[in-house]
Design a protein around this motif. Structure first.
Motif, PDB file in Angstrom:
ATOM      1  N   ALA A  24       0.839  -1.202   0.000  1.00 44.85           N
ATOM      2  CA  ALA A  24       0.000   0.000   0.000  1.00 44.85           C
ATOM      3  C   ALA A  24       0.875   1.253   0.000  1.00 44.85           C
ATOM      4  O   ALA A  24       0.594   2.225  -0.714  1.00 44.85           O
ATOM      5  CB  ALA A  24      -0.932  -0.006   1.207  1.00 44.85           C
ATOM      6  N   ASN A  25       1.951   1.237   0.778  1.00 44.43           N
ATOM      7  CA  ASN A  25       2.858   2.389   0.806  1.00 44.43           C
ATOM      8  C   ASN A  25       3.524   2.604  -0.547  1.00 44.43           C
ATOM      9  O   ASN A  25       3.701   3.739  -0.982  1.00 44.43           O
ATOM     10  CB  ASN A  25       3.910   2.231   1.902  1.00 44.43           C
ATOM     11  CG  ASN A  25       3.322   2.424   3.283  1.00 44.43           C
ATOM     12  OD1 ASN A  25       2.264   3.016   3.444  1.00 44.43           O
ATOM     13  ND2 ASN A  25       4.004   1.911   4.283  1.00 44.43           N
ATOM     14  N   LEU A  26       3.901   1.521  -1.211  1.00 46.47           N
ATOM     15  CA  LEU A  26       4.476   1.656  -2.553  1.00 46.47           C
ATOM     16  C   LEU A  26       3.469   2.258  -3.525  1.00 46.47           C
ATOM     17  O   LEU A  26       3.803   3.146  -4.316  1.00 46.47           O
ATOM     18  CB  LEU A  26       4.955   0.299  -3.076  1.00 46.47           C
ATOM     19  CG  LEU A  26       6.240  -0.244  -2.489  1.00 46.47           C
ATOM     20  CD1 LEU A  26       6.460  -1.688  -2.942  1.00 46.47           C
ATOM     21  CD2 LEU A  26       7.416   0.623  -2.883  1.00 46.47           C
ATOM     22  N   CYS A  27       2.241   1.785  -3.453  1.00 46.45           N
ATOM     23  CA  CYS A  27       1.201   2.291  -4.356  1.00 46.45           C
ATOM     24  C   CYS A  27       0.884   3.757  -4.089  1.00 46.45           C
ATOM     25  O   CYS A  27       0.528   4.494  -5.009  1.00 46.45           O
ATOM     26  CB  CYS A  27      -0.072   1.470  -4.220  1.00 46.45           C
ATOM     27  SG  CYS A  27       0.099  -0.196  -4.867  1.00 46.45           S
ATOM     28  N   ALA A  28       0.989   4.170  -2.848  1.00 47.39           N
ATOM     29  CA  ALA A  28       0.620   5.540  -2.479  1.00 47.39           C
ATOM     30  C   ALA A  28       1.816   6.487  -2.447  1.00 47.39           C
ATOM     31  O   ALA A  28       1.665   7.647  -2.073  1.00 47.39           O
ATOM     32  CB  ALA A  28      -0.082   5.538  -1.131  1.00 47.39           C
ATOM     33  N   ASP A  32       1.608  10.408  -1.701  1.00 44.96           N
ATOM     34  CA  ASP A  32       2.222  10.983  -0.507  1.00 44.96           C
ATOM     35  C   ASP A  32       3.146  12.146  -0.854  1.00 44.96           C
ATOM     36  O   ASP A  32       3.116  13.189  -0.185  1.00 44.96           O
ATOM     37  CB  ASP A  32       3.012   9.916   0.264  1.00 44.96           C
ATOM     38  CG  ASP A  32       2.122   8.922   0.982  1.00 44.96           C
ATOM     39  OD1 ASP A  32       0.952   9.246   1.260  1.00 44.96           O
ATOM     40  OD2 ASP A  32       2.599   7.811   1.263  1.00 44.96           O
ATOM     41  N   VAL A  33       3.962  11.977  -1.871  1.00 46.85           N
ATOM     42  CA  VAL A  33       4.902  13.035  -2.259  1.00 46.85           C
ATOM     43  C   VAL A  33       4.131  14.301  -2.639  1.00 46.85           C
ATOM     44  O   VAL A  33       4.438  15.400  -2.175  1.00 46.85           O
ATOM     45  CB  VAL A  33       5.819  12.570  -3.411  1.00 46.85           C
ATOM     46  CG1 VAL A  33       6.589  13.734  -4.011  1.00 46.85           C
ATOM     47  CG2 VAL A  33       6.772  11.487  -2.913  1.00 46.85           C
ATOM     48  N   MET A  71      -8.334  20.352  -3.541  1.00 49.89           N
ATOM     49  CA  MET A  71      -6.959  20.094  -4.000  1.00 49.89           C
ATOM     50  C   MET A  71      -6.569  18.647  -3.717  1.00 49.89           C
ATOM     51  O   MET A  71      -5.973  17.986  -4.574  1.00 49.89           O
ATOM     52  CB  MET A  71      -5.974  21.054  -3.318  1.00 49.89           C
ATOM     53  CG  MET A  71      -6.112  22.495  -3.776  1.00 49.89           C
ATOM     54  SD  MET A  71      -4.830  23.626  -3.148  1.00 49.89           S
ATOM     55  CE  MET A  71      -4.946  23.449  -1.395  1.00 49.89           C
ATOM     56  N   VAL A  72      -6.903  18.155  -2.526  1.00 51.77           N
ATOM     57  CA  VAL A  72      -6.582  16.769  -2.168  1.00 51.77           C
ATOM     58  C   VAL A  72      -7.318  15.811  -3.100  1.00 51.77           C
ATOM     59  O   VAL A  72      -6.732  14.845  -3.607  1.00 51.77           O
ATOM     60  CB  VAL A  72      -6.930  16.483  -0.688  1.00 51.77           C
ATOM     61  CG1 VAL A  72      -6.808  15.003  -0.377  1.00 51.77           C
ATOM     62  CG2 VAL A  72      -6.039  17.295   0.234  1.00 51.77           C
ATOM     63  N   ARG A  77      -7.350  11.801  -7.306  1.00 47.39           N
ATOM     64  CA  ARG A  77      -7.872  11.286  -8.586  1.00 47.39           C
ATOM     65  C   ARG A  77      -6.754  11.147  -9.611  1.00 47.39           C
ATOM     66  O   ARG A  77      -6.687  10.163 -10.337  1.00 47.39           O
ATOM     67  CB  ARG A  77      -8.978  12.204  -9.118  1.00 47.39           C
ATOM     68  CG  ARG A  77     -10.344  11.848  -8.608  1.00 47.39           C
ATOM     69  CD  ARG A  77     -11.435  12.662  -9.277  1.00 47.39           C
ATOM     70  NE  ARG A  77     -11.303  14.104  -9.061  1.00 47.39           N
ATOM     71  CZ  ARG A  77     -11.599  14.724  -7.924  1.00 47.39           C
ATOM     72  NH1 ARG A  77     -12.047  14.023  -6.904  1.00 47.39           N
ATOM     73  NH2 ARG A  77     -11.471  16.017  -7.802  1.00 47.39           N
ATOM     74  N   ASP A  78      -5.889  12.145  -9.674  1.00 44.50           N
ATOM     75  CA  ASP A  78      -4.784  12.110 -10.627  1.00 44.50           C
ATOM     76  C   ASP A  78      -3.847  10.924 -10.358  1.00 44.50           C
ATOM     77  O   ASP A  78      -3.233  10.393 -11.279  1.00 44.50           O
ATOM     78  CB  ASP A  78      -4.013  13.436 -10.555  1.00 44.50           C
ATOM     79  CG  ASP A  78      -3.037  13.608 -11.694  1.00 44.50           C
ATOM     80  OD1 ASP A  78      -3.414  13.324 -12.855  1.00 44.50           O
ATOM     81  OD2 ASP A  78      -1.896  14.020 -11.427  1.00 44.50           O
ATOM     82  N   GLU A  79      -3.771  10.510  -9.097  1.00 43.15           N
ATOM     83  CA  GLU A  79      -2.907   9.386  -8.709  1.00 43.15           C
ATOM     84  C   GLU A  79      -3.663   8.052  -8.703  1.00 43.15           C
ATOM     85  O   GLU A  79      -3.119   7.032  -8.287  1.00 43.15           O
ATOM     86  CB  GLU A  79      -2.290   9.642  -7.329  1.00 43.15           C
ATOM     87  CG  GLU A  79      -1.280  10.776  -7.308  1.00 43.15           C
ATOM     88  CD  GLU A  79       0.000  10.447  -8.070  1.00 43.15           C
ATOM     89  OE1 GLU A  79       0.391   9.258  -8.127  1.00 43.15           O
ATOM     90  OE2 GLU A  79       0.628  11.393  -8.607  1.00 43.15           O
TER      91      GLU A  79
END
Length: 173
Positions: A24-28, A32-33, A71-72, A77-79
């Motif tokens: 999940a951390n890899l996907c996000a 996150d950045v 903005m979030v 959505r873009d990610e």
């Protein structure tokens, strides 16, 4: 059957596997950045635990909450993610600020009502025996020890009081 096959063929991550948090951390990572950068620009602090996104800052952040949410949502959505509007809150300074079940207003702690419920259960166990509270829960002693350890981790002073109370229970009765 068709619906199940379609859902399972869509990209997804398994839940509950030991690797799930790392995956999940890899996907996000990109999310996150970008959210960290956006938060920095608006004077906020961004944290994420699993799928819980938290932005904290001063009163100006609360006043601009709608703009921040947009903005979030755009970045998410873009990610490839989406926000759950039903689980989106703005919590001001005067309200109980709770994230992943932990109260975070001034440091981290367990909610008072939850600690009080544990305290009441421990009291009743000591007074009437643990079987009076177990209600069919297997390994009830372990469950109580886990709850007390959780409180100790979040609030050592309150947890120590609960630990002392736990130690007064006669488990042989």
């Amino acid at each position: 059957m068709f619906h199940l096959r379609r859902r399972l063929s869509a990209p997804h991550l398994p839940q509950g596997a030991p690797t799930s948090p790392a995956l999940a951390n890899l996907c996000a990572f990109g999310l996150d950045v970008r959210l960290e950068q956006m938060a920095h620009r608006v004077g906020a602090t961004y944290t994420r635990y699993a799928d819980d996104l938290t932005f904290s800052g001063d009163a100006s952040l609360s006043r601009g909450a709608r703009r921040l949410e947009k903005m979030v949502g755009d970045i998410a959505r873009d990610e490839g993610f989406s926000l759950n509007r039903k689980k989106t809150w703005v919590m001001g300074r005067g309200a109980r600020q709770r994230v992943t079940g932990i109260v975070v207003n001034q440091g981290v702690s367990v909610a008072r009502d939850e600690a009080d419920a544990i305290k009441a259960t421990l009291h009743n166990c000591a007074k009437h025996g643990p079987q009076s509270q177990a209600r069919g829960v297997a390994n009830f002693r372990d469950v109580l020890q886990g709850k007390v350890a959780w409180v100790e981790f979040l609030n050592p002073r309150r947890g120590a009081a609960l630990r002392r109370q736990l130690e007064t229970i006669d488990w042989n009765s």
